[in-house]
Design a protein around this motif. Structure first.
Motif, PDB file in Angstrom:
ATOM      1  N   ARG A  96       0.838  -1.209   0.000  1.00  0.00           N
ATOM      2  CA  ARG A  96       0.000   0.000   0.000  1.00  0.00           C
ATOM      3  C   ARG A  96       0.867   1.251   0.000  1.00  0.00           C
ATOM      4  NH1 ARG A  96      -3.334  -3.158   3.353  1.00  0.00           N
ATOM      5  NH2 ARG A  96      -2.362  -2.304   5.220  1.00  0.00           N
ATOM      6  N   LYS A  97       1.940   1.240   0.804  1.00  0.00           N
ATOM      7  CA  LYS A  97       2.839   2.394   0.893  1.00  0.00           C
ATOM      8  C   LYS A  97       3.516   2.638  -0.459  1.00  0.00           C
ATOM      9  CE  LYS A  97       6.741   4.219   3.484  1.00  0.00           C
ATOM     10  NZ  LYS A  97       7.857   3.908   4.369  1.00  0.00           N
ATOM     11  N   GLU A 101       3.107   5.914  -2.903  1.00  0.00           N
ATOM     12  CA  GLU A 101       4.249   6.710  -3.369  1.00  0.00           C
ATOM     13  C   GLU A 101       4.247   6.784  -4.891  1.00  0.00           C
ATOM     14  OE1 GLU A 101       7.587   4.706  -1.652  1.00  0.00           O
ATOM     15  OE2 GLU A 101       7.263   5.596   0.340  1.00  0.00           O
ATOM     16  N   HIS A 102       3.918   5.661  -5.510  1.00  0.00           N
ATOM     17  CA  HIS A 102       3.892   5.600  -6.971  1.00  0.00           C
ATOM     18  C   HIS A 102       2.841   6.589  -7.504  1.00  0.00           C
ATOM     19  CE1 HIS A 102       4.215   3.908 -10.974  1.00  0.00           C
ATOM     20  NE2 HIS A 102       2.892   3.739 -11.009  1.00  0.00           N
ATOM     21  N   ARG A 103       1.641   6.613  -6.876  1.00  0.00           N
ATOM     22  CA  ARG A 103       0.575   7.509  -7.322  1.00  0.00           C
ATOM     23  C   ARG A 103       0.954   8.971  -7.081  1.00  0.00           C
ATOM     24  NH1 ARG A 103      -2.769   4.044  -4.378  1.00  0.00           N
ATOM     25  NH2 ARG A 103      -3.357   2.267  -5.650  1.00  0.00           N
ATOM     26  N   ALA A 104       1.704   9.247  -6.021  1.00  0.00           N
ATOM     27  CA  ALA A 104       2.075  10.617  -5.674  1.00  0.00           C
ATOM     28  C   ALA A 104       2.992  11.217  -6.739  1.00  0.00           C
ATOM     29  CB  ALA A 104       2.763  10.641  -4.317  1.00  0.00           C
TER      30      ALA A 104
END
Length: 106
Positions: A96-97, A101-104
């Motif tokens: 999930r983390k 981070e990938h989406r951010a």
């Protein structure tokens, strides 16, 4: 309509009852008891026969009994050790983390 008369049930309801009865029989329930339980389940699900001439109910054949899935589950998880469950939870949290981070970045 005498008790036990199945003439007001749809083909779908009859197939459903047969399928449920088969499941009970596979688990060692007697044929008569399996059939009794199967029709009780169909009645609980659909409110009785759906063909015209009964109590005027509609033809909606939802699956309320099929909605118990989550309530009856959890056995597989309960049989795993605390360490296994913890490792899975940590892995899921890391995923999930990483995804967050990938989406951010996009």
């Amino acid at each position: 309509m005498p008790r036990g008369d199945k003439s007001k049930y749809t083909d779908k309801q009859e197939r459903k009852a047969d399928h449920i009865a088969e499941g009970y029989e596979k688990r060692g329930v007697s044929e008569n008891e399996a059939e009794r339980r199967a029709w009780a389940t169909v009645n609980k699900d659909d409110g009785g026969g759906k063909k015209a001439g009964g109590s005027g109910r509609g033809k909606e054949t939802g699956h309320p009994a099929a909605h118990k899935g989550g309530e009856k589950g959890g056995k597989a998880s309960a049989e795993r050790s605390a360490a296994d469950r913890s490792a899975s939870a940590k892995k899921a949290a890391a995923t999930r983390k990483r995804n967050a981070e990938h989406r951010a970045h996009h």
